[in-house]
Write an enzyme that holds these catalytic residues in place. Structure first.
Site, PDB file in Angstrom:
ATOM      1  N   ASP A  13       0.479  -1.777  -0.081  1.00 38.87           N
ATOM      2  CA  ASP A  13       0.276  -0.036   0.116  1.00 38.87           C
ATOM      3  C   ASP A  13       0.707   1.224   0.240  1.00 38.87           C
ATOM      4  O   ASP A  13       0.877   2.084   0.358  1.00 38.87           O
ATOM      5  CB  ASP A  13      -0.832  -0.180   1.220  1.00 38.87           C
ATOM      6  CG  ASP A  13       0.107   0.056   2.292  1.00 38.87           C
ATOM      7  OD1 ASP A  13       0.775   0.197   2.389  1.00 38.87           O
ATOM      8  OD2 ASP A  13      -0.688   0.042   3.951  1.00 38.87           O
ATOM      9  N   HIS A 201       1.529  10.692 -15.505  1.00 31.68           N
ATOM     10  CA  HIS A 201       1.050   9.268 -14.870  1.00 31.68           C
ATOM     11  C   HIS A 201       1.756   8.741 -14.003  1.00 31.68           C
ATOM     12  O   HIS A 201       2.915   7.980 -14.074  1.00 31.68           O
ATOM     13  CB  HIS A 201       1.016   8.026 -16.517  1.00 31.68           C
ATOM     14  CG  HIS A 201      -0.615   9.313 -17.229  1.00 31.68           C
ATOM     15  ND1 HIS A 201       0.267   9.093 -18.410  1.00 31.68           N
ATOM     16  CD2 HIS A 201      -1.307  10.046 -16.838  1.00 31.68           C
ATOM     17  CE1 HIS A 201      -1.096   9.130 -19.502  1.00 31.68           C
ATOM     18  NE2 HIS A 201      -1.099  10.203 -19.029  1.00 31.68           N
TER      19      HIS A 201
END
Length: 208
Positions: A13, A201
């Site tokens: 994460d 991105h």
């Protein structure tokens, strides 16, 4: 000494380094935000030690950056956390089988261990037997006068070799990624970073 050295998987994460440290230091996989604050406070309070040259960015910028839960930790953060806990941190790189030891030479009495697969950190623990619950894990090891942690060290190296044999790592120089936004393929960390800087991105998926 009875038991087996095991890899304890930490969720992916973006905070795996911090949660892996939380686990080996305090048996807590949810320390990321707290440890990010610890690092920001330590770095912010000592701009002489933590210079722009050391951090790769101005001290103030770094302190704001490390508090962002999407940002990954690495060598700088491990060195700060080793000092914070007053324990050595051994980070084993699965691909190269190298061990980077943080806090070495500081006369700390204890050591913890992590596994690094090129992108992700997991915790290393001593378990009484295969499949034993995590609450029985030992993660803090006494450092002997010869600077080793005894037989546990060779068991940890065996684990690293096994993971290397299984190719349980990501070769960040040569792995192939696809941009999740525009679907362009890139090779290696360098191209991924360049694409992210050019386009903004940052959503990449590994593909074979």
């Amino acid at each position: 000494m009875e038991g087996v050295v095991v890899r304890r998987v930490i969720p992916s994460d973006n905070s795996c380094l911090f949660n892996a440290i939380g686990y080996v230091m305090e048996h807590d996989k949810h320390k990321a935000q707290e440890l990010r604050q610890v690092i920001a406070a330590a770095v912010g309070s000592d701009p002489v030690k933590y210079t722009e040259a050391f951090l790769g960015k101005p001290n103030e910028d770094y302190c704001a950056w490390i508090l962002d839960s999407d940002k990954w930790g690495g060598a700088i953060e491990l060195s700060v956390l080793s000092e914070y806990y007053a324990r050595e941190i051994a980070a084993y790189d699965i691909q190269t089988m190298r061990c980077d030891l943080y806090g070495q030479g500081k006369k700390y009495q204890e050591r913890v261990m992590l596994l690094y697969d090129g992108l992700h950190y997991d915790a290393v623990a001593m378990s009484p037997f295969d499949g034993a619950p995590e609450e029985f894990d030992q993660t803090i090891f006494h450092i002997n006068s010869d600077c080793s942690i005894g037989p546990v060290e060779s068991l940890a190296l065996n684990l690293v070799r096994d993971e290397n044999r299984k190719r349980s790592y990501t070769d960040t120089a040569n792995f192939t990624l696809r941009c999740g936004v525009c679907q362009i393929g890139v090779i290696g960390q360098k191209e991924a970073v360049e694409h992210a800087q050019a386009t903004g991105h940052v959503n990449f998926q590994e593909y074979k």
